[in-house]
Write an enzyme that holds these catalytic residues in place. Sequence first.
Site, PDB file in Angstrom:
ATOM      1  N   HIS A  27       3.202   1.851   2.095  1.00 32.96           N
ATOM      2  CA  HIS A  27       3.862   2.235   3.481  1.00 32.96           C
ATOM      3  C   HIS A  27       5.336   2.363   3.470  1.00 32.96           C
ATOM      4  O   HIS A  27       6.042   1.531   2.722  1.00 32.96           O
ATOM      5  CB  HIS A  27       3.202   1.525   4.415  1.00 32.96           C
ATOM      6  CG  HIS A  27       3.571   0.125   4.869  1.00 32.96           C
ATOM      7  ND1 HIS A  27       2.618  -0.946   5.275  1.00 32.96           N
ATOM      8  CD2 HIS A  27       5.088  -0.709   4.275  1.00 32.96           C
ATOM      9  CE1 HIS A  27       3.423  -2.035   5.124  1.00 32.96           C
ATOM     10  NE2 HIS A  27       4.779  -1.775   4.949  1.00 32.96           N
TER      11      HIS A  27
ATOM     12  N   ASN B  17       0.893  -1.206   0.046  1.00 34.79           N
ATOM     13  CA  ASN B  17       0.024   0.100   0.104  1.00 34.79           C
ATOM     14  C   ASN B  17       0.550   1.282  -0.104  1.00 34.79           C
ATOM     15  O   ASN B  17       0.499   2.317   0.179  1.00 34.79           O
ATOM     16  CB  ASN B  17      -1.084   0.059   1.338  1.00 34.79           C
ATOM     17  CG  ASN B  17      -0.222  -0.126   2.636  1.00 34.79           C
ATOM     18  OD1 ASN B  17       1.082   0.169   2.575  1.00 34.79           O
ATOM     19  ND2 ASN B  17      -1.074  -0.299   3.603  1.00 34.79           N
TER      20      ASN B  17
ATOM     21  N   GLU C   7       1.412   4.201   7.303  1.00 36.33           N
ATOM     22  CA  GLU C   7       0.322   3.751   6.419  1.00 36.33           C
ATOM     23  C   GLU C   7      -0.135   4.887   5.478  1.00 36.33           C
ATOM     24  O   GLU C   7      -0.008   6.119   5.761  1.00 36.33           O
ATOM     25  CB  GLU C   7      -0.474   2.995   7.256  1.00 36.33           C
ATOM     26  CG  GLU C   7      -0.083   2.004   8.149  1.00 36.33           C
ATOM     27  CD  GLU C   7      -0.094   0.566   7.424  1.00 36.33           C
ATOM     28  OE1 GLU C   7       0.157   0.722   6.160  1.00 36.33           O
ATOM     29  OE2 GLU C   7       0.141  -0.496   8.062  1.00 36.33           O
TER      30      GLU C   7
HETATM   31  C1  F6R Z   1       9.804  -3.008   7.951  1.00 40.98           C
HETATM   32  C2  F6R Z   1       9.330  -1.999   7.227  1.00 40.98           C
HETATM   33  C3  F6R Z   1       8.161  -2.179   6.070  1.00 40.98           C
HETATM   34  C4  F6R Z   1       8.595  -3.266   5.003  1.00 40.98           C
HETATM   35  C5  F6R Z   1       7.650  -3.275   3.950  1.00 40.98           C
HETATM   36  C6  F6R Z   1       8.090  -4.239   2.855  1.00 40.98           C
HETATM   37  O1  F6R Z   1      10.746  -2.752   8.894  1.00 40.98           O
HETATM   38  O2  F6R Z   1       9.731  -0.892   7.363  1.00 40.98           O
HETATM   39  O3  F6R Z   1       7.883  -1.224   5.568  1.00 40.98           O
HETATM   40  O4  F6R Z   1       9.974  -2.655   4.050  1.00 40.98           O
HETATM   41  O5  F6R Z   1       6.469  -3.965   4.548  1.00 40.98           O
HETATM   42  O6  F6R Z   1       8.151  -5.553   3.393  1.00 40.98           O
HETATM   43  P1  F6R Z   1       8.709  -6.785   2.360  1.00 40.98           P
HETATM   44  O7  F6R Z   1       9.922  -6.572   2.418  1.00 40.98           O
HETATM   45  O8  F6R Z   1       8.488  -8.083   3.483  1.00 40.98           O
HETATM   46  O9  F6R Z   1       7.896  -6.959   1.384  1.00 40.98           O
END
Ligand code: F6R
Length: 243
Positions: free
Chosen positions: A138, A136, A143
Amino acid sequence: MNMITCNTSEEAAQVAAQLVIDRVNAKPDAILGLPTGGTPLGMYAALAKAVREKRVDLSAVTTFNLDEYCGLPVSHPESYLTFMTRNFYAPCGLAAAQTHIPDGEAADPDAEALAYDNAIRAIGGIDLQVLGIGHNGHIGFNEPGTPPDARTHSVLLTEQTRRANARFFASLDEVPTRAITMGIATILEARELLLLANGADKADILAAALRGPVTPDNPASFLQGHPRLTVIADRAAGARIVS
Ligand code: F6R
């Protein structure tokens, strides 16, 4: 923005690790901001190998993680402290005093968030902040809807984020509902940003973040305003970006 598209996620991990190595070799006491999640795992493994092969010395760096779940014991296998210990701190030989991560068990998460933000300011800010991107948009756990002036704060996780992270837990019910995250303003104050993205499931949101309007609906779009942003994507994640 410097956009690097790699053929595979393995190659992307090597390129990302090399960027970190170059920055640390230029400034051995660099302050690094670090993410958890699936995306940086290859980079962490490549950094651990580089440490073993003495191509980089991480003994003088200081690290600040982006975020931590609230209400999960730090000893839980999926707490971000445990994740970082398993995937980065231990394999790279980092001492506890070098590493920082918000305390998700703090009795007052807002006070903990403020203290964390103040600790980043007190050390002089982050030299290189590594980021992943959520489906999304983030960054950290900022968020959609998070304003760009948000500093480190506690947040309610969206259903989409909890579902995405449920793959690391026995069931969706086990995924925490709250977290403490560096804010967008805190992230943007880093002197350099490195955004990583892998996989076709990130292609649309990555293209929207980098080429679409700058909007709180896609928090990663705020990265467009940073003067020193490198994006490293594998071919699948970079597929929708038109140059
Ligand atoms: C985790 C973080 C999140 C992840 C995001 C992508 O510390 O900051 O923003 O970078 O959720 O997660 P993955 O890499 O698991 O797709």
